[in-house]
Scaffold this active site. Structure first.
Site, PDB file in Angstrom:
ATOM      1  N   THR A 114       0.322  -0.996  -0.160  1.00  0.00           N
ATOM      2  CA  THR A 114       0.046  -0.083   0.199  1.00  0.00           C
ATOM      3  C   THR A 114       1.151   1.347  -0.193  1.00  0.00           C
ATOM      4  O   THR A 114       1.292   1.669   1.025  1.00  0.00           O
ATOM      5  CB  THR A 114      -1.061   0.553   1.501  1.00  0.00           C
ATOM      6  N   LYS A 159      -0.502  -1.075  -4.287  1.00  0.00           N
ATOM      7  CA  LYS A 159      -1.813  -0.736  -4.029  1.00  0.00           C
ATOM      8  C   LYS A 159      -2.115   0.882  -4.435  1.00  0.00           C
ATOM      9  O   LYS A 159      -1.422   1.164  -3.315  1.00  0.00           O
ATOM     10  CB  LYS A 159      -2.380  -0.892  -2.912  1.00  0.00           C
TER      11      LYS A 159
END
Lengths: 348, 348, 348, 348
Positions: B156, B219
């Site tokens: 992330t 992500k």
């Protein structure tokens, strides 16, 4: 309460129909976006009205597949009219004949084709058809319709499976026990579409063609690509339709899809449209954008719910009056004067 | 109350979850514009459905990074599943395996990776990772995940600092004392992101690469420029994501960003998307615009809140049924037939 | 009640201020369209956030006309601060100095320039000026401000006459008898603008120039044509402003006008903007579109109404925190990295 | 209650008029889309105001067909003023004269042309005309108007038939028995338009031309094509109008249609506009887009309903004050400085 416009009939039907029937007629797929868009899309079209043209004699007549109707509004195929009025499709047939227009009887009628024919002899009627897994059943229906004097076959192509209508699922919708889908009585279990054949392709048009001399009208086309295929496979007419927003949600509004279909077809076959017609001026817009005729679904059911045959006639008469007035105010005395110059798409 | 569509689960969760938990899951950054845009943007995309294609046999299977899943919907990484259901991520893992799809376990799980693995052996799972100031901690997590059979690492990249979620500030949100972020138990103090390293740059992808043979999925990408950088730095996949609208408010809706990312990537790596998926037809839209698979965040939590593993399966099954139906109604019998020709952006 | 974002201060002020004061501060001209558009226009701008850039050390400092401020948010000139807090502009001056930013004191202050200066010695302040029919009065004000250490002259050019603010007319707004427009005490009757000269033209800039060595900033420019004229007449800065929507209703939102002004100015003078700033990310958008600094009007008054100097500091601190966070989440570690690539205008 | 803006008069009229009269004045055709669009379309136009222009002396005078009026707002023809105020059109005539502007008296007045003339000798008045089936009746009206000193003939061309106003149908609207359409007393039955001739075409302009030396202004033009025809048939002026949205619903807003009409006319005749004017700045927008003068319909009736002649004067005075202020704030000291550079169409 005076019935002044179609929404008065809608309000009446919502108030007096059993909830399960109202919900069934009103239902759209999923979020009902397309159902509502059908109406909203008309509101984004603006007229360019012309003045000082002689509109003292108004002529609303048109022809569909060679047959004259009194004005370009017919009855779209919808199921289960006995949910709206005890006499069901017999009343519908009588009202359409009284107004001298076309009624497309649904396979999912609660009266038989024979009863419908007998109720209004001589009326202009088309028969709406699905192709069933059991092709013999479809063939038998086609031949019954032809024998009974139906003048067109409307093949619905947007129901390989039934759309997801949340309210019907919640209500566990099914026909009351005293009603039947009479045309299919033995072979069919209501609300399971399992009889419909999801493997149907364009080639099946040739098979259908081989069964009958009736013109074939294909219902449920929304793209130029499919319009071109329909013409190539020899159909006589196309109804631009999204099944009243009851099948795939978030497809195009029919009046928007009409534009590209008409362009693709280039006059080779007649193009009609259903979905979202609520005022006479909507009819004028559809014709300006190239439709030969429009068909009304839910408003016809509201008319039936109000007063059966008489109520449906009232709905049709209001649309006719509004259509005549909007033609005159836009500067057209006859249907042949209606053209694309009359409308523009709003930027909003 | 029948659970007919995903908003039924949302309503249930809103009603039965403790307010502080509901608020935490529902929260968006600042004015929640992006959170809500994720959903609205789907509604601006219209289908162009095709008719008369054989859809009698439907195949929804696809592969992500070489592994087959039963349909292209996985579980996005979200934190603190015990806030939704006592068994927490163990239930999530079981439901994902039962539905034969992929579950991305979050660093902020309330169960350990070991517990998750043991709960559903053999399930397809990826592990979601942040890069911590303490790189040894990150390294240890990566190696634990690899050893436990997780098949992908999801890095992330949109949380150098935590977004400002007003309701969490007002509520003074923190985990109840009986729950723990078990994967980080010793090193981590909940709700202070101080362990995350805001100095991370693209070069750290190389460091991460050096730790593991697992594929790396990045992500939080929202622009073509970053998509190009991701490809150049050797990742195997990109999840277009705005963290459910919880980080920078007023960035793009993910489905809008997907278009430019897919264009930039030109098939060199797989592209996925999360955010705003609420209906099976949303999945179809995302695939038409180039996503290989979508991931659901909040809807998975609502499913857990409803009935744990069983509730999440119900959510997934509804999405699967809706996806199958929308594919069929759009004229696609398998995922390989889905393409950009199926959609257009509404002018509104 | 926690003060989490600027609308919390707005709600407080609306609740606790006398209605006549709230209405006066809140008022927009006519239908308040432009007042509200100032805010809505920000919402139509979308970020294009960039990831994986080192944002561990954040630097929000900037310079306006050569003087450093701690972050690019100053206090716009608004009148009658004693309506919000007993100490009036003295509190404003203290808060601005505490936060190390610029305060533009209004001609319509309820404290004298001397009181303002004495309240916060050494703070960065500009003085806002109208040109009066009585030029000597204007000259005297300019020279007092210069002597007191004000570092810029802000000439407001959008008030040849006062806009029509319906609520003020209905309320018969006037200052309470114990408050005075002290800077103009003898020459001025409150709420009649009759002292302002509606015959002022661009040539009067030369006259103003002749009075002082202070830089001249022109406030109220909304078009590229006027921006070009401002540069040619030798001003040092331009504040793109529509007077908070209080003068001509249905002019452009300031953030929209900023784009064309920045383009016309081509870096020759500094450009600032006020109107509609409610979040730190609004500041980021304004800077991305070319503003050197923004100024807040009503939010400063809400801060004063909440807790005087302390309340205003809280407002500024929230904006500063939000600005820092949005910079970081967009991938910028310093003001110099902010540019037009960060934003796009939404199609909606 | 202070009367601050025109909507104050609207609220008053709605509260104090008999419902049947309010409904009649307020009515639009069908869904009232065009009625409401007339207003909304003004809101989509944005000013580009210019600063630092000498606006100390304001001049709002203009000329229409050679006659000076004090500002460019006249009274549009509307019927049945006695429904709003006992003295009916006599009050209207007096107010228009007092404000030194033009009043277009309607054929459907509840006072005779003679009474109107006698009520305000010397006022600038035009007479609004339909062409009746009985041409002698029309001829007699034209000649009476000319003899009484009316200075223009306004031929309404958008009523071959009356629009469908649902509320009037529901209310069974008709004039109270003590009121009469006095100009047509013998020949006319109220609310049946059967006396109007729907066969009128452009050639009838020549006939009308042959009856009188008065200038002919054609009212109801909405397209460039009809504007060109009007010029070719020798009219002296065009009023862009959609009859307040009471005839064909979903035609263009008048301010939008004005743009194409002005472009087509290229200055050969004067162009005016009515519909949707609610603020002085609307007048400025209409003039910026090429109108020589605007006419107000419903706001005049609200003024009458409030206080007869005095109320209508108040409405006009408010519009005049607002128009003057918006001119000044946009940087125009006289009507001749108003031009298209002052406005732009909002993208929204």
């Amino acid at each position: 309460m005076a019935m002044v416009c179609l929404s008065d009939f809608e309000a009446y039907a919502k108030k007096y129909l059993p909830k399960i029937a109202w919900d069934y007629f009103a239902a759209g797929a999923d979020d009902c976006t397309t159902r509502d868009e059908n109406i909203l899309a008309y509101k984004r079209i603006r007229f360019r009205p012309r003045m000082l043209r002689d509109v003292s004699v108004m002529d609303m007549r048109t022809k569909i597949l060679g047959t004259e109707i009194s004005f370009p509004v017919g009855i779209a195929p919808t199921g289960f009219h006995q949910l709206a009025w005890p006499d069901g499709e017999k009343s519908t047939a009588r009202a359409a004949r009284a107004m001298n227009t076309c009624y497309i009887a649904s396979t999912y009628s609660t009266c038989t084709l024979e009863e419908i024919s007998a109720a209004a002899p001589g009326g202009l009627r088309w028969f709406q058809l699905y192709i069933h897994r059991n092709r013999a059943a479809s063939q038998q229906l086609v031949q019954r319709a032809e024998a009974l004097g139906f003048q067109g076959l409307v093949l619905t192509v947007d129901v390989p499976y039934t759309g997801k209508r949340r309210d019907d699922v919640r209500n566990g919708f099914r026909l009351p026990s005293h009603m039947k889908v009479k045309n299919l009585e033995r072979a069919f279990e209501v609300c399971k579409m399992s009889l419909l054949d999801p493997s149907v392709t364009w080639n099946d048009i040739y098979w259908l063609r081989s069964l009958t001399r009736l013109p074939i009208i294909i219902k449920g086309i929304l793209t130029r690509e499919d319009a071109e295929l329909a013409v190539r496979h020899g159909v006589q007419g196309i109804i631009v339709s999204n099944h009243g927003g009851r099948q795939l949600d978030e497809g195009p509004a029919t009046i928007d899809a009409l534009v590209e279909v008409v362009e693709a077809v280039r006059g080779r076959v007649e193009v009609y449209v259903d979905g979202g017609i609520r005022k006479g001026s909507d009819v004028l817009k559809a014709l300006a954008l190239g439709a030969k005729c429009v068909f009304i679904g839910r408003p016809a059911l509201w008319g039936l719910a109000y007063k059966g045959e008489e109520g449906l006639q009232e709905v049709l008469r209001i649309l006719q009056d509004e259509f005549r007035l909007s033609m005159a105010l836009a500067g057209c005395a006859s249907v042949s004067e209606i053209g694309q110059h009359l409308v523009q798409f709003s930027k909003l």
